[in-house]
Design an enzyme around this catalytic site. Sequence first.
Site, PDB file in Angstrom:
ATOM      1  N   TYR A 291      -1.543  -0.900  10.823  1.00 17.58           N
ATOM      2  CA  TYR A 291      -1.843  -1.461   9.507  1.00 17.58           C
ATOM      3  C   TYR A 291      -0.677  -1.226   8.535  1.00 17.58           C
ATOM      4  O   TYR A 291      -0.179  -2.156   7.889  1.00 17.58           O
ATOM      5  CB  TYR A 291      -3.144  -0.859   8.941  1.00 17.58           C
ATOM      6  CG  TYR A 291      -3.326  -1.153   7.476  1.00 17.58           C
ATOM      7  CD1 TYR A 291      -3.631  -2.445   7.047  1.00 17.58           C
ATOM      8  CD2 TYR A 291      -3.145  -0.167   6.507  1.00 17.58           C
ATOM      9  CE1 TYR A 291      -3.759  -2.732   5.695  1.00 17.58           C
ATOM     10  CE2 TYR A 291      -3.277  -0.447   5.159  1.00 17.58           C
ATOM     11  CZ  TYR A 291      -3.587  -1.725   4.751  1.00 17.58           C
ATOM     12  OH  TYR A 291      -3.705  -2.016   3.419  1.00 17.58           O
TER      13      TYR A 291
ATOM     14  N   SER B 202       0.837  -1.199   0.000  1.00 16.04           N
ATOM     15  CA  SER B 202       0.000   0.000   0.000  1.00 16.04           C
ATOM     16  C   SER B 202       0.868   1.244   0.000  1.00 16.04           C
ATOM     17  O   SER B 202       1.957   1.254   0.592  1.00 16.04           O
ATOM     18  CB  SER B 202      -0.861  -0.017   1.268  1.00 16.04           C
ATOM     19  OG  SER B 202      -1.505   1.212   1.453  1.00 16.04           O
TER      20      SER B 202
ATOM     21  N   LYS C  28       2.372  -3.853   6.549  1.00 20.80           N
ATOM     22  CA  LYS C  28       2.774  -3.900   5.131  1.00 20.80           C
ATOM     23  C   LYS C  28       4.288  -3.704   5.007  1.00 20.80           C
ATOM     24  O   LYS C  28       4.962  -4.398   4.238  1.00 20.80           O
ATOM     25  CB  LYS C  28       2.024  -2.829   4.329  1.00 20.80           C
ATOM     26  CG  LYS C  28       0.509  -3.033   4.261  1.00 20.80           C
ATOM     27  CD  LYS C  28       0.152  -4.311   3.523  1.00 20.80           C
ATOM     28  CE  LYS C  28      -1.341  -4.566   3.483  1.00 20.80           C
ATOM     29  NZ  LYS C  28      -1.703  -5.865   2.927  1.00 20.80           N
TER      30      LYS C  28
HETATM   31  P1  NAD Z   1     -10.982  -6.995   1.338  1.00 15.09           P
HETATM   32  O1  NAD Z   1     -11.194  -6.981   2.809  1.00 15.09           O
HETATM   33  O2  NAD Z   1     -12.151  -6.765   0.456  1.00 15.09           O
HETATM   34  O3  NAD Z   1     -10.276  -8.358   0.891  1.00 15.09           O
HETATM   35  C1  NAD Z   1      -9.446  -9.099   1.753  1.00 15.09           C
HETATM   36  C2  NAD Z   1      -9.952 -10.538   1.717  1.00 15.09           C
HETATM   37  O4  NAD Z   1      -9.117 -11.355   2.529  1.00 15.09           O
HETATM   38  C3  NAD Z   1     -11.375 -10.667   2.263  1.00 15.09           C
HETATM   39  O5  NAD Z   1     -12.125 -11.449   1.354  1.00 15.09           O
HETATM   40  C4  NAD Z   1     -11.189 -11.389   3.606  1.00 15.09           C
HETATM   41  O6  NAD Z   1     -12.304 -12.203   3.912  1.00 15.09           O
HETATM   42  C5  NAD Z   1      -9.928 -12.193   3.339  1.00 15.09           C
HETATM   43  N1  NAD Z   1      -9.122 -12.500   4.534  1.00 15.09           N
HETATM   44  C6  NAD Z   1      -8.725 -11.659   5.520  1.00 15.09           C
HETATM   45  N2  NAD Z   1      -7.965 -12.317   6.401  1.00 15.09           N
HETATM   46  C7  NAD Z   1      -7.872 -13.606   5.974  1.00 15.09           C
HETATM   47  C8  NAD Z   1      -7.214 -14.759   6.460  1.00 15.09           C
HETATM   48  N3  NAD Z   1      -6.496 -14.728   7.583  1.00 15.09           N
HETATM   49  N4  NAD Z   1      -7.325 -15.902   5.746  1.00 15.09           N
HETATM   50  C9  NAD Z   1      -8.045 -15.955   4.613  1.00 15.09           C
HETATM   51  N5  NAD Z   1      -8.690 -14.884   4.101  1.00 15.09           N
HETATM   52  C10 NAD Z   1      -8.600 -13.721   4.778  1.00 15.09           C
HETATM   53  O7  NAD Z   1      -9.832  -5.917   1.021  1.00 15.09           O
HETATM   54  P2  NAD Z   1      -9.301  -5.367  -0.364  1.00 15.09           P
HETATM   55  O8  NAD Z   1      -9.631  -3.933  -0.438  1.00 15.09           O
HETATM   56  O9  NAD Z   1      -9.683  -6.276  -1.478  1.00 15.09           O
HETATM   57  O10 NAD Z   1      -7.741  -5.467  -0.093  1.00 15.09           O
HETATM   58  C11 NAD Z   1      -6.967  -6.553  -0.544  1.00 15.09           C
HETATM   59  C12 NAD Z   1      -5.531  -6.318  -0.146  1.00 15.09           C
HETATM   60  O11 NAD Z   1      -5.079  -5.074  -0.680  1.00 15.09           O
HETATM   61  C13 NAD Z   1      -5.281  -6.236   1.360  1.00 15.09           C
HETATM   62  O12 NAD Z   1      -4.054  -6.864   1.641  1.00 15.09           O
HETATM   63  C14 NAD Z   1      -5.193  -4.745   1.625  1.00 15.09           C
HETATM   64  O13 NAD Z   1      -4.415  -4.469   2.754  1.00 15.09           O
HETATM   65  C15 NAD Z   1      -4.529  -4.266   0.354  1.00 15.09           C
HETATM   66  N6  NAD Z   1      -4.790  -2.857   0.029  1.00 15.09           N
HETATM   67  C16 NAD Z   1      -6.074  -2.412  -0.099  1.00 15.09           C
HETATM   68  C17 NAD Z   1      -6.309  -1.071  -0.407  1.00 15.09           C
HETATM   69  C18 NAD Z   1      -7.710  -0.526  -0.526  1.00 15.09           C
HETATM   70  O14 NAD Z   1      -7.884   0.698  -0.458  1.00 15.09           O
HETATM   71  N7  NAD Z   1      -8.731  -1.344  -0.724  1.00 15.09           N
HETATM   72  C19 NAD Z   1      -5.231  -0.197  -0.598  1.00 15.09           C
HETATM   73  C20 NAD Z   1      -3.942  -0.700  -0.475  1.00 15.09           C
HETATM   74  C21 NAD Z   1      -3.728  -2.035  -0.162  1.00 15.09           C
HETATM   75  C1  WQD Z   2      -9.343   9.865   0.859  1.00 17.95           C
HETATM   76  C2  WQD Z   2      -9.546  11.358   1.081  1.00 17.95           C
HETATM   77  C3  WQD Z   2      -9.858  11.948   3.380  1.00 17.95           C
HETATM   78  C4  WQD Z   2     -13.672   9.846   3.900  1.00 17.95           C
HETATM   79  C5  WQD Z   2      -6.849   4.874   3.157  1.00 17.95           C
HETATM   80  C6  WQD Z   2      -5.807   4.132   3.949  1.00 17.95           C
HETATM   81  C7  WQD Z   2      -4.766   3.575   3.043  1.00 17.95           C
HETATM   82  C8  WQD Z   2      -5.369   2.749   1.897  1.00 17.95           C
HETATM   83  C9  WQD Z   2      -6.528   3.420   1.259  1.00 17.95           C
HETATM   84  C10 WQD Z   2      -5.170   0.418   2.356  1.00 17.95           C
HETATM   85  C11 WQD Z   2      -8.788  11.921   2.286  1.00 17.95           C
HETATM   86  C12 WQD Z   2     -11.112  12.247   2.596  1.00 17.95           C
HETATM   87  C13 WQD Z   2     -12.498  10.368   3.390  1.00 17.95           C
HETATM   88  C14 WQD Z   2     -14.739  10.733   4.226  1.00 17.95           C
HETATM   89  C15 WQD Z   2     -13.384  12.583   3.483  1.00 17.95           C
HETATM   90  N1  WQD Z   2      -5.850   1.484   2.334  1.00 17.95           N
HETATM   91  N2  WQD Z   2     -12.358  11.722   3.180  1.00 17.95           N
HETATM   92  N3  WQD Z   2     -14.550  12.074   3.996  1.00 17.95           N
HETATM   93  O1  WQD Z   2      -6.977   7.961   3.719  1.00 17.95           O
HETATM   94  O2  WQD Z   2      -6.051   8.129   1.359  1.00 17.95           O
HETATM   95  O3  WQD Z   2      -6.237   5.916   2.435  1.00 17.95           O
HETATM   96  O4  WQD Z   2      -7.423   3.950   2.222  1.00 17.95           O
HETATM   97  O5  WQD Z   2      -3.990   0.251   2.210  1.00 17.95           O
HETATM   98  O6  WQD Z   2      -3.928   2.811   3.840  1.00 17.95           O
HETATM   99  O7  WQD Z   2      -5.210   5.040   4.862  1.00 17.95           O
HETATM  100  O8  WQD Z   2      -8.297   7.057   1.725  1.00 17.95           O
HETATM  101  O9  WQD Z   2     -10.645   7.087   1.048  1.00 17.95           O
HETATM  102  O10 WQD Z   2     -10.106   7.192   3.511  1.00 17.95           O
HETATM  103  O11 WQD Z   2      -9.622   9.166   2.080  1.00 17.95           O
HETATM  104  O12 WQD Z   2     -13.264  13.809   3.295  1.00 17.95           O
HETATM  105  O13 WQD Z   2     -15.803  10.336   4.711  1.00 17.95           O
HETATM  106  O14 WQD Z   2     -10.943  11.583   1.359  1.00 17.95           O
HETATM  107  O15 WQD Z   2      -9.624  12.946   4.356  1.00 17.95           O
HETATM  108  O16 WQD Z   2      -8.388  13.227   1.953  1.00 17.95           O
HETATM  109  P1  WQD Z   2      -6.847   7.381   2.384  1.00 17.95           P
HETATM  110  P2  WQD Z   2      -9.740   7.546   2.115  1.00 17.95           P
END
Ligand code: NAD
Ligand code: WQD
Length: 343
Positions: A149, A125, A153
């Site tokens: 979190y 991330s 990573k």
């Molecule tokens: P998500 O929660 O929709 O998907 C994660 C999946 O993993 C879920 O289906 C959950 O049931 C499963 N899971 C969790 N723990 C588990 C375990 N111990 N064993 C088996 N399954 C398990 O999340 P997502 O948004 O699809 O994110 C996927 C990956 O991407 C994660 O590693 C997350 O940290 C990373 N990521 C997400 C974002 C984002 O904004 N969505 C941003 C950066 C990184």
């Molecule tokens: C985006 C912008 C908020 C909600 C987070 C995690 C990051 C990654 C993605 C996994 C910011 C603003 C948000 C609301 C708002 N996840 N906002 N009102 O914070 O960039 O990233 O999700 O890895 O680790 O930190 O994403 O969508 O929460 O916010 O004004 O109700 O929207 O302040 O500027 P962020 P976000």
Amino acid sequence: MATLLVTGGAGYIGSHTAVALLEAGHRVVSLDNYSNSSPLALERVQRIAGRPLTAVEGDVRDAALLARLFAGHAFDGVIHFAALKAVGESVAQPLAYYENNVGGTLSLLRAMDTAGVRRFVFSSSATVYGAPDLLPITEQAPVRTTNPYGATKAMVEQVLRDLAAADDRWSVVSLRYFNPIGAHPSGEIGEDPNDIPNNLFPFICQVAAGRREQLAVFGDDWPTPDGTGVRDYLHVVDLAAGHLRAFEFVQRHAGMVPVNLGTGRGVSVLQLVRAFEAATGQPIAYRIVGRRPGDIAECWADPTSAERLLGWRAEFGVERACADGWRWQRRNPDGYRTKGGIT
Ligand code: NAD
Ligand code: WQD
């Protein structure tokens, strides 16, 4: 045609990636404990792709289950999505995050090593960059996390670097995603947050759907052009395609490399609200409130390594992501719990 283990395959990004892998002709085995997802997502993945996958319910921390899985399939690689991902929750429950995200990955890597499967694509991330000194953010920027979190990573990336340094049979890409939004254009799969969404895009969708009254914009006094936070929002279908490219890369290269996946463009909160309104015709009520603790002003990617190494670049803009995300929300107002399924 390759056979891939996709952990977290029923989740938001995993399900879109499973579609991309199946459409490219690969075989997919999903391992998911459904702690934050529904098995229905995998039924829909198969319907979209027109091909079957194997869905296994279980936990990546279950070493005996992993041993059985690796004995039963000749995997060519692993794409590891399974993790907990809520920043606030990670501050309140750090043990759960370290156990699941770090412990789960260690257990998976051990099972892979034992089975001789050493091609790995990891969901990292942009959160590992914390508050960046320079924009756009390159992979050379320092890693400094600000919550458990993000720390999970960064720790896993360190493990992967050490592993690749110790044994040149390992081949690893750590994908540092910026802000994934949107949904598959079919409207059949998308993001399905439990409870009140933490993230901006699903919150906007729920305001548009009438599930929430208005969006709270966290601050209009940031040092940005319109005072609201700026992020690099990328379409989840583009992100899924990036995983396919990353898997192709690990088939050809050894070592460990971190790669940003983003568009390279910064979009403010208010710009995203306006793009959503323009793409969907839905007005979004909002009010400005105070800054959210832990937020940063601006964050966008330098995506040139993704293009150079993986041959990937984002195709879609935020308007398309808004239109596709809204289609998913409208057809599934209660996510995968919607009665009667899609209309
Ligand atoms: P998500 O929660 O929709 O998907 C994660 C999946 O993993 C879920 O289906 C959950 O049931 C499963 N899971 C969790 N723990 C588990 C375990 N111990 N064993 C088996 N399954 C398990 O999340 P997502 O948004 O699809 O994110 C996927 C990956 O991407 C994660 O590693 C997350 O940290 C990373 N990521 C997400 C974002 C984002 O904004 N969505 C941003 C950066 C990184
Ligand atoms: C985006 C912008 C908020 C909600 C987070 C995690 C990051 C990654 C993605 C996994 C910011 C603003 C948000 C609301 C708002 N996840 N906002 N009102 O914070 O960039 O990233 O999700 O890895 O680790 O930190 O994403 O969508 O929460 O916010 O004004 O109700 O929207 O302040 O500027 P962020 P976000």
